[in-house]
Design an enzyme around this catalytic site. Sequence first.
Site, short mmCIF file in Angstrom:
data_model
loop_
_atom_site.label_atom_id
_atom_site.label_comp_id
_atom_site.label_asym_id
_atom_site.label_seq_id
_atom_site.Cartn_x
_atom_site.Cartn_y
_atom_site.Cartn_z
N LYS A 59 -0.38 3.23 22.04
CA LYS A 59 -0.60 2.49 20.79
C LYS A 59 -1.80 1.57 21.01
O LYS A 59 -1.73 0.64 21.83
CB LYS A 59 0.63 1.66 20.43
CG LYS A 59 0.45 0.84 19.16
CD LYS A 59 1.74 0.14 18.77
CE LYS A 59 1.55 -0.85 17.63
NZ LYS A 59 1.36 -0.25 16.33
N LYS B 153 -3.85 -9.68 10.87
CA LYS B 153 -3.84 -9.70 12.33
C LYS B 153 -4.94 -10.64 12.81
O LYS B 153 -6.08 -10.58 12.35
CB LYS B 153 -4.07 -8.28 12.90
CG LYS B 153 -2.90 -7.34 12.63
CD LYS B 153 -3.09 -6.02 13.33
CE LYS B 153 -2.10 -4.96 12.85
NZ LYS B 153 -0.79 -5.02 13.48
N HIS C 221 -6.01 0.47 6.31
CA HIS C 221 -6.24 -0.25 7.57
C HIS C 221 -7.59 0.09 8.21
O HIS C 221 -8.35 -0.80 8.59
CB HIS C 221 -5.13 0.06 8.58
CG HIS C 221 -3.74 -0.15 8.04
ND1 HIS C 221 -3.44 -1.10 7.11
CD2 HIS C 221 -2.57 0.47 8.31
CE1 HIS C 221 -2.15 -1.06 6.83
NE2 HIS C 221 -1.60 -0.10 7.54
N GLU D 279 -1.16 5.58 17.40
CA GLU D 279 0.24 5.12 17.44
C GLU D 279 1.07 6.06 18.28
O GLU D 279 0.77 7.26 18.32
CB GLU D 279 0.83 5.12 16.04
CG GLU D 279 0.17 4.19 15.08
CD GLU D 279 0.97 4.17 13.79
OE1 GLU D 279 1.87 3.33 13.68
OE2 GLU D 279 0.73 5.02 12.92
N LYS E 190 0.83 -1.19 0.00
CA LYS E 190 0.00 0.00 0.00
C LYS E 190 0.88 1.26 0.00
O LYS E 190 2.04 1.14 0.32
CB LYS E 190 -0.90 -0.01 1.24
CG LYS E 190 -0.13 -0.19 2.56
CD LYS E 190 -0.67 0.64 3.62
CE LYS E 190 0.16 1.88 3.79
NZ LYS E 190 1.07 1.94 4.88
N ASP F 121 -1.98 6.85 4.43
CA ASP F 121 -1.12 5.87 5.09
C ASP F 121 -1.94 4.89 5.92
O ASP F 121 -1.61 3.70 6.00
CB ASP F 121 -0.12 6.61 5.98
CG ASP F 121 0.90 5.69 6.61
OD1 ASP F 121 1.47 4.86 5.87
OD2 ASP F 121 1.12 5.78 7.84
C1 BG6 Z 1 1.80 0.96 8.19
C2 BG6 Z 1 1.96 2.45 8.09
O1 BG6 Z 1 1.01 0.47 7.14
O2 BG6 Z 1 1.17 0.63 9.41
C3 BG6 Z 1 2.75 2.98 9.27
O3 BG6 Z 1 2.62 2.78 6.88
C4 BG6 Z 1 2.14 2.51 10.57
O4 BG6 Z 1 2.82 4.40 9.23
C5 BG6 Z 1 1.91 1.02 10.56
O5 BG6 Z 1 3.04 2.87 11.62
C6 BG6 Z 1 1.11 0.56 11.78
O6 BG6 Z 1 1.04 -0.84 11.79
P1 BG6 Z 1 0.88 -1.64 13.16
O7 BG6 Z 1 0.81 -3.07 12.74
O8 BG6 Z 1 2.08 -1.30 14.00
O9 BG6 Z 1 -0.39 -1.15 13.78
#
Ligand code: BG6
Length: 509
Positions: free
Chosen positions: A364, A201, A259, A235, A167, A254
Amino acid sequence: MVSLIDNPLRVGLQQDRIPEPQILIIFGASGDLTQRKLVPALYQMKQERRLPPELTIVGVARRDWSHEFFREHLREGIDGYGGGIGNEAVWQDFARGLFYCSGNIDQPESYHRLKAFLSELDESRGTRGNRVFYLSVAPRFFGEATQQLGDAGMLADPSKQRLVIEKPFGKDLATARVLNRVVQKVCREEQIYRIDHYLGKETVQNLMVFRFANAIFEPLWNRQFVDHIQITVSETVGLEGRAGYYETAGALRDMVQNHLMQLFSLTAMEAPNSLDADSIRNEKVKVLQVTRLADLDDLSLCASRGQYAPGWMKGEAVPGYRSEEGASDESTTPTYAALKLVVDNWRWKGVPFYLRTGKRMPKKVSEISIHFKEVPFMMFQSAAKQLNHNVLALRIQPNEGISMRFEVKTPGNSLRTRSVAMDFRYDAAFGKPSTEAYGRLLVDCMLGDQTLFTRGDEVEASWRLLTPVLEVWDAPAPPDAIPLYEAGTWGPVEAELLLNRDRRRWRRL
Ligand code: BG6
């Protein structure tokens, strides 16, 4: 009683088949994703014996590395970011299948050289012409690399050759359409695996099991009982040295388009007819097509952005986004985005979905929370002030699990109520950490299972939904056009208003 073992949903979603011998070719193999995520995840799969012994990985990038250097580089990645090497013999066996081939994305000779090398490996490693090409390169090269692979005849056989694309797939609806046309000209949709690691996940996959394998939740999953739904992906990290990419992406491209939209569509979709890839993806597309921003005439009522300013994280001072390496000091790139969406169908009419994501937040957390309506008649007048709505929270990470908040009477003579939670925790119930998302997805791709990958029309539907926001947020603007929030806080005030206006508030996490 249905046991976990007998449950057909579990069997369907959880394949344990071993893929055929094959070569995984990673373009952009000198980058972070390969070292930190892809290869540590594959190594975990190797340790769990979920890979064919012949599995061969070929890294492709511009740098002039040797096979030996590449192996060492990946070993460091597994040590530093994965679960460690463990048994040395397992590593030695894995390392024998790691190769490096330098090449340039835009040079046909590189592809011819690669093609010849892959044929040699077919002979020496017994990989039978099966290939997965993984594009882990800057998004602007997706089209070019696919085209070159096609021209070199490396994607000609749909039964043996697959293409994984990272992506973001396009940067808006128009570019996603063009990219879809390019890749669909070179290969068939069944060869294309648009990857979104959130779908790998465990807890995201569990969403479907939770909704459709339990009789008690689905009847409540609609406008009659649900007041609103919140989806949060917060995050703590900042830019992490990715300015080159992030300055042109921002939070919407992003995180939201992929997501959060995946979490949204799995929560809002209707039950698929079966567990096959297309039944599920059809339902996701259908719900995306009837979803829109809550107020198309006044964006400020349904979309909010922000960018982190200097602040404190765990007692340490951290710089603001504009002082991060590579970011412009006048940047208006959003590191935070919140949206209010509505779904025009029978199930969800009148139930808003609030989505938010941001970097440099206090915690997070990825969570979907279903906020139920108030009780229709309040008998407990004296206790009413403290009464909270019931909330069902599906925790994607960390502390994966599900919790239900409800009201109880506190002990004592007076009639007072308090919220308590009924908790299910993955680690307590199953006692083992879940598999790294990328590992699961790569094995699925090698098996030819597209269920957890995004289809072309699905990507377009989610870009379509975001277009009105992108048009406004992308327009050139002075630096003060974007609200700032202090690093280590929950985002800009404007995002609070998004809910306060509806007499609601973001869930405290
Ligand atoms: C990625 C993004 O797809 O997902 C990042 O490009 C982000 O910016 C990350 O930090 C988060 O993934 P996870 O699995 O840590 O929640």
